[in-house]
Scaffold this motif. Structure first.
Motif, PDB file in Angstrom:
ATOM      1  N   GLU A   1      33.840  35.961  45.033  1.00 41.25           N
ATOM      2  CA  GLU A   1      33.581  34.532  45.206  1.00 41.25           C
ATOM      3  C   GLU A   1      34.866  33.714  45.160  1.00 41.25           C
ATOM      4  O   GLU A   1      35.072  32.805  45.940  1.00 41.25           O
ATOM      5  CB  GLU A   1      32.626  34.049  44.109  1.00 41.25           C
ATOM      6  N   GLU A   2      35.742  34.057  44.214  1.00 37.51           N
ATOM      7  CA  GLU A   2      36.940  33.236  44.032  1.00 37.51           C
ATOM      8  C   GLU A   2      37.921  33.342  45.190  1.00 37.51           C
ATOM      9  O   GLU A   2      38.825  32.520  45.315  1.00 37.51           O
ATOM     10  CB  GLU A   2      37.614  33.608  42.713  1.00 37.51           C
TER      11      GLU A   2
ATOM     12  N   THR B   1      30.843  36.936  41.016  1.00 40.36           N
ATOM     13  CA  THR B   1      31.115  35.536  40.685  1.00 40.36           C
ATOM     14  C   THR B   1      32.325  35.430  39.763  1.00 40.36           C
ATOM     15  O   THR B   1      32.775  36.423  39.188  1.00 40.36           O
ATOM     16  CB  THR B   1      29.898  34.877  39.992  1.00 40.36           C
ATOM     17  N   GLY B   2      32.820  34.190  39.605  1.00 36.61           N
ATOM     18  CA  GLY B   2      34.017  33.925  38.809  1.00 36.61           C
ATOM     19  C   GLY B   2      33.890  34.370  37.366  1.00 36.61           C
ATOM     20  O   GLY B   2      34.880  34.696  36.721  1.00 36.61           O
ATOM     21  N   ILE B   3      32.657  34.388  36.816  1.00 39.67           N
ATOM     22  CA  ILE B   3      32.512  34.770  35.408  1.00 39.67           C
ATOM     23  C   ILE B   3      32.155  36.244  35.264  1.00 39.67           C
ATOM     24  O   ILE B   3      31.829  36.705  34.184  1.00 39.67           O
ATOM     25  CB  ILE B   3      31.450  33.911  34.680  1.00 39.67           C
ATOM     26  N   GLY B   4      32.206  36.989  36.382  1.00 41.01           N
ATOM     27  CA  GLY B   4      31.978  38.424  36.298  1.00 41.01           C
ATOM     28  C   GLY B   4      30.535  38.830  36.547  1.00 41.01           C
ATOM     29  O   GLY B   4      30.195  40.000  36.414  1.00 41.01           O
ATOM     30  N   GLY B   5      29.695  37.865  36.900  1.00 39.57           N
ATOM     31  CA  GLY B   5      28.321  38.203  37.256  1.00 39.57           C
ATOM     32  C   GLY B   5      28.260  38.620  38.710  1.00 39.57           C
ATOM     33  O   GLY B   5      29.276  38.629  39.403  1.00 39.57           O
ATOM     34  N   HIS B   6      27.095  39.006  39.166  1.00 38.83           N
ATOM     35  CA  HIS B   6      26.967  39.319  40.581  1.00 38.83           C
ATOM     36  C   HIS B   6      25.642  38.799  41.105  1.00 38.83           C
ATOM     37  O   HIS B   6      24.702  38.566  40.348  1.00 38.83           O
ATOM     38  CB  HIS B   6      27.073  40.826  40.820  1.00 38.83           C
TER      39      HIS B   6
ATOM     40  N   SER C   1      37.243  29.673  35.521  1.00 37.82           N
ATOM     41  CA  SER C   1      36.632  30.946  35.133  1.00 37.82           C
ATOM     42  C   SER C   1      37.203  31.486  33.822  1.00 37.82           C
ATOM     43  O   SER C   1      36.506  32.176  33.087  1.00 37.82           O
ATOM     44  CB  SER C   1      36.746  31.971  36.266  1.00 37.82           C
TER      45      SER C   1
ATOM     46  N   ALA D   1      35.300  29.730  31.194  1.00 43.22           N
ATOM     47  CA  ALA D   1      33.913  30.198  31.261  1.00 43.22           C
ATOM     48  C   ALA D   1      33.777  31.565  30.597  1.00 43.22           C
ATOM     49  O   ALA D   1      32.844  31.815  29.836  1.00 43.22           O
ATOM     50  CB  ALA D   1      33.451  30.260  32.710  1.00 43.22           C
ATOM     51  N   ARG D   2      34.730  32.448  30.876  1.00 47.10           N
ATOM     52  CA  ARG D   2      34.647  33.790  30.292  1.00 47.10           C
ATOM     53  C   ARG D   2      34.733  33.739  28.772  1.00 47.10           C
ATOM     54  O   ARG D   2      34.068  34.509  28.070  1.00 47.10           O
ATOM     55  CB  ARG D   2      35.750  34.684  30.852  1.00 47.10           C
TER      56      ARG D   2
ATOM     57  N   LEU E   1      31.444  32.563  27.400  1.00 48.03           N
ATOM     58  CA  LEU E   1      30.469  33.636  27.553  1.00 48.03           C
ATOM     59  C   LEU E   1      30.655  34.685  26.455  1.00 48.03           C
ATOM     60  O   LEU E   1      29.699  35.150  25.834  1.00 48.03           O
ATOM     61  CB  LEU E   1      30.646  34.262  28.933  1.00 48.03           C
TER      62      LEU E   1
ATOM     63  N   LEU F   1      25.408  32.247  39.642  1.00 47.82           N
ATOM     64  CA  LEU F   1      26.506  32.703  38.786  1.00 47.82           C
ATOM     65  C   LEU F   1      26.322  34.145  38.339  1.00 47.82           C
ATOM     66  O   LEU F   1      27.259  34.775  37.871  1.00 47.82           O
ATOM     67  CB  LEU F   1      26.538  31.857  37.515  1.00 47.82           C
ATOM     68  N   GLY F   2      25.112  34.637  38.458  1.00 51.35           N
ATOM     69  CA  GLY F   2      24.812  35.961  37.906  1.00 51.35           C
ATOM     70  C   GLY F   2      24.805  35.899  36.388  1.00 51.35           C
ATOM     71  O   GLY F   2      25.205  36.839  35.708  1.00 51.35           O
TER      72      GLY F   2
ATOM     73  N   GLN G   1      22.300  38.354  33.761  1.00 50.49           N
ATOM     74  CA  GLN G   1      22.621  39.716  33.321  1.00 50.49           C
ATOM     75  C   GLN G   1      23.843  39.760  32.412  1.00 50.49           C
ATOM     76  O   GLN G   1      24.142  40.779  31.815  1.00 50.49           O
ATOM     77  CB  GLN G   1      22.691  40.692  34.509  1.00 50.49           C
ATOM     78  N   LEU G   2      24.532  38.626  32.233  1.00 47.72           N
ATOM     79  CA  LEU G   2      25.701  38.600  31.355  1.00 47.72           C
ATOM     80  C   LEU G   2      25.368  38.138  29.936  1.00 47.72           C
ATOM     81  O   LEU G   2      26.174  38.283  29.021  1.00 47.72           O
ATOM     82  CB  LEU G   2      26.776  37.677  31.943  1.00 47.72           C
TER      83      LEU G   2
ATOM     84  N   HIS H   1      18.439  38.432  43.329  1.00 44.70           N
ATOM     85  CA  HIS H   1      18.291  39.691  42.582  1.00 44.70           C
ATOM     86  C   HIS H   1      16.997  40.383  42.963  1.00 44.70           C
ATOM     87  O   HIS H   1      16.116  40.579  42.119  1.00 44.70           O
ATOM     88  CB  HIS H   1      18.332  39.424  41.072  1.00 44.70           C
TER      89      HIS H   1
END
Lengths: 342, 364
Positions: free
Chosen positions: A250-251, A322-327, B10, B13-14, B17, B46-47, B50-51, B361
């Motif tokens: 994404e990024e 995605t930017g936060i590591g999700g998909h 990000s 954000a990380r 999270l 954002l997915g 699952q995070l 999903h």
């Protein structure tokens, strides 16, 4: 597949023209099945035909964009660019085009003149000739001002083999610049939406860029212009044709700030918005640097960048990281995101 | 348009999270409901689901106006679209929602006069442009869109546009939130309150819910950092046993809301009982047109017959809307019900829970 067509009550709906799944079903059920032949079933932007020991590419396209003049182009230049690009995506050098005009009674001759002059300019720039044409006039209300249908032919130089079916695990996916510009330019013009700056369509001929890329790196596997349905739909088509999975970062997606803003406001995803001067290039990983350099040295690809890669053989799944590591899964467009953008 | 990037950082954000993942939840399982469909989609995009740690569950609520529109209301709109001399104008989302046996999109393909508009004022323009037709606008939406419809109605009245009328299917969110909490077995621990609706009604609108049900409410924005901060503010409250309204989205939402919009709403509409798909009739959860504006009310202009509506057998949209089940648990999901041929409204709307699951999903 036939089920959903039947449940649509046996009539054509606008969804069938969106370039997404409904279009594919319609094309499959009617055109592929009824007109069935090996060339049609190549399912690429243009058909490759045997010719004088090598091959020739042939394509056709229709243009019904509303409005017919938009920031960055008009229906005439768009028709030339679109046709030239469909040929270039097969690795062909476009040579000759035809143009059929369907004119609505009452169309201003000044507008027609503008459009045809624009076609002439676009053809000169792309170094193709419009060698035959046809004119029909229909009564007021039976068409929307001006529709154009084109055909085009070109020759494929020996040693070139590109197509949606040739993507392989490990390939890098590159693009020559920002996404979503054309669709948002047309939509903002049509709906009278104004942002900080006017969004310009990216409508442009890509044959010269493609020729430079192929001359420098004949190992390119896939070229695809992400028009209707946007990058998301084009990647899905390629993933299915090649039987591979693709991951997009994404990024890394290049999106103009104004386009991103306009998409936010309208609730659209730039991945599904049409482009008319962009090409997705799949190359083996060892050629990534070479091709990126070739691209960045060309005026149509200064912002060339890698946006993802082919991860594995698979069922044709396209995923976005995605930017936060999700998909999330990126599907083909279903339903109509934007009406009549090409 | 420079405010997007800052809220999508990000790195920041990380770390937010990570902090959520590292918290000690003990043996607790937190069920947090995002009311608003825009939140549902933002989280899917954002997915985020699952995070999150397994102790934090996100439940999607009834906050997609298309999804909660009763079949009955869709059938009435279809009836209007079939009347000669009538142009029905609507937001795009409603086009594909199946009624008992058709949808507005199908009526349009068959030649019905149905036009998609982006704003209520566009519908008014259609009325100006077609003085010999009756132009009906399907008023759908929550507190966010209803004031714009009210404004269009007042404008029609000022200009003396006589061929314009509105079907008010508008709904109010706080009464639906209360109804959810009153229902059995919901077991919710916090609300991510809608951002857009709150710009109009203000964060104060959730005070009553907090007082009555001791459940934390956080008004939250839609960008990455908004969502994560909103979750932190909710989780903090739940774990500390507190319950109050916190306004995370203060750059858009004030405590009192938008008084001009509220005034418009109150001038044209009054609260009424309204049917919600999946939730039944909720007292005071709809907006009907006040008597003095009856001449703009399509319900009094047309003799709309009683509808013998029926929902599709097997469609579980109702339970999905209450957060009682997730879309993949429905037998029709992804099979008989898909975005091309949606059976239930939650699959149609871009902000519907089923549509979001299917889009982002499909195999979860």
């Amino acid at each position: 597949m036939s089920k959903s067509l039947e449940t649509l009550n046996g009539i054509v709906q606008l969804d069938h023209g969106s370039g997404g799944r409904a279009t594919q079903e319609l094309v499959q059920k009617f055109f592929f099945q009824l007109l069935d032949n090996e060339y049609l079933l190549q399912r690429n932007d243009s058909a490759l035909l045997p010719w004088a020991g090598g091959s020739m590419a042939m394509t056709t396209d229709s243009y019904v964009v509303d409005p017919i003049i938009f920031p960055g182009g008009d229906i005439g230049s768009l028709a030339v660019h679109g046709t030239v690009n469909d040929l270039a995506m097969q690795g062909a050098r476009p040579l000759y085009l035809t143009a059929g005009f369907i004119l609505e009674e009452g169309l201003s001759l000044e507008v027609l003149g503008h459009v045809v002059r624009s076609m002439a300019g676009a053809a000169r720039e792309a170094q193709v000739m419009i060698v035959a044409g046809d004119t029909k006039v229909v009564p007021r209300g039976k068409a929307d001002r001006l529709f154009i249908n084109t055909a085009g032919v070109g020759v494929v130089p020996p040693g070139i083999q590109v197509g949606g079916q040739y993507a392989r695990p490990g390939d890098s996916v590159l693009i020559n610049g920002t996404i979503g510009d054309h669709g948002m330019a047309v939509l903002c013009k049509r709906e009278g939406l104004a942002f900080d700056r006017e969004i310009l369509s990216d409508s442009a001929p890509l044959n010269d860029l493609v020729m430079r890329i192929l001359d420098g790196c004949p190992r390119v596997r896939v070229l695809r212009d992400p028009t209707r349905g946007g990058v998301a739909t084009a990647l899905n088509e390629i993933a299915r044709q090649s039987g591979v999975d693709i991951v997009v970062l994404e990024e890394s997606l290049p999106i103009e700030a104004d386009v991103a803003g306009a998409c936010e406001v309208l609730g659209l995803d730039p991945l599904y918005v049409a482009n008319e001067g962009k090409v997705l290039v799949f190359v083996p990983p060892e050629d990534e640097e070479l091709v990126l350099n070739l691209m960045r040295n060309h005026p149509r690809a200064r912002k060339g960048v890698k946006i993802g890669e082919v991860t594995q053989e698979g069922a044709g799944r396209v995923t976005l990281k995605t930017g936060i590591g999700g998909h999330r899964v990126i599907q083909m467009l279903h339903g109509e995101q934007l009406p009549r953008i090409c | 348009m420079k405010y997007l990037h800052e809220y999508r950082d990000s790195g920041l954000a990380r770390s937010l999270l990570k902090a959520l993942q590292k918290r000690d939840y003990g043996d607790r399982s937190l069920r947090l409901m995002e009311i608003c469909g825009t939140h549902t989609v933002a989280m899917f995009r954002l997915g985020l689901r699952q995070l999150l740690p397994p102790s934090v569950q996100l439940i999607s609520g009834p906050g997609c106006p298309v999804c909660v529109t009763a079949v009955d209301d869709v059938d009435r709109a279809l009836w209007l679209a079939q009347q000669p001399g009538v142009i029905v104008t609507t937001f795009g989302d409603l086009m594909r929602v199946p009624g008992s046996c058709s949808s507005l999109a199908q009526e349009k393909s068959r030649g019905g006069a149905v036009r998609m508009v982006y704003a209520s004022f566009d519908a008014l323009q259609v009325a100006r442009d077609n003085p010999h037709k009756e132009v009906v606008f399907l008023g759908i939406g929550f507190e966010t869109t209803a004031p714009t419809v009210a404004a269009a109605m007042l404008q029609a009245s000022r200009e003396g546009i006589e061929n314009f009328s509105v079907v008010s299917m508008h709904k109010l969110l706080p009464p639906a939130m209360k109804a959810l909490l009153d229902g059995k077995g919901m077991d919710l621990h916090g609300f991510i309150c809608p951002g857009h609706v709150s710009t109009v009604i203000g964060a104060a609108a959730y005070e009553e819910i907090v007082l009555q049900h001791a459940i934390p409410c956080v008004v939250t924005g839609f960008e990455t950092l908004d969502l994560l901060q909103g979750l932190h503010l909710l989780v903090d409250q739940v774990l500390e046993g507190k319950a109050r309204v916190i306004n995370q989205y203060s750059r858009a939402v004030s405590w009192e809301g938008n008084p001009a919009a509220q005034k418009l709403l109150g001038r044209v509409f009054e609260p009424a009982d309204a049917p919600w798909r999946g939730l039944g009739v909720i007292p005071g959860s709809g907006l009907k047109i006040r008597k003095e504006w009856q001449f703009l009310d399509a319900a009094s202009r047309f003799a709309i017959p009683r509808m013998e509506s029926r929902e599709h057998e097997g469609c579980r949209c109702g339970e999905v809307l209450r957060g009682a089940m997730t879309p993949p648990q429905c037998g029709l999901f992804g099979k008989a019900c898909n975005p091309e041929t949606p059976v239930g409204p939650c699959m149609v709307s871009s902000e519907g829970t089923c549509g979001a699951y299917h889009q982002y999903h499909p195999e979860d």
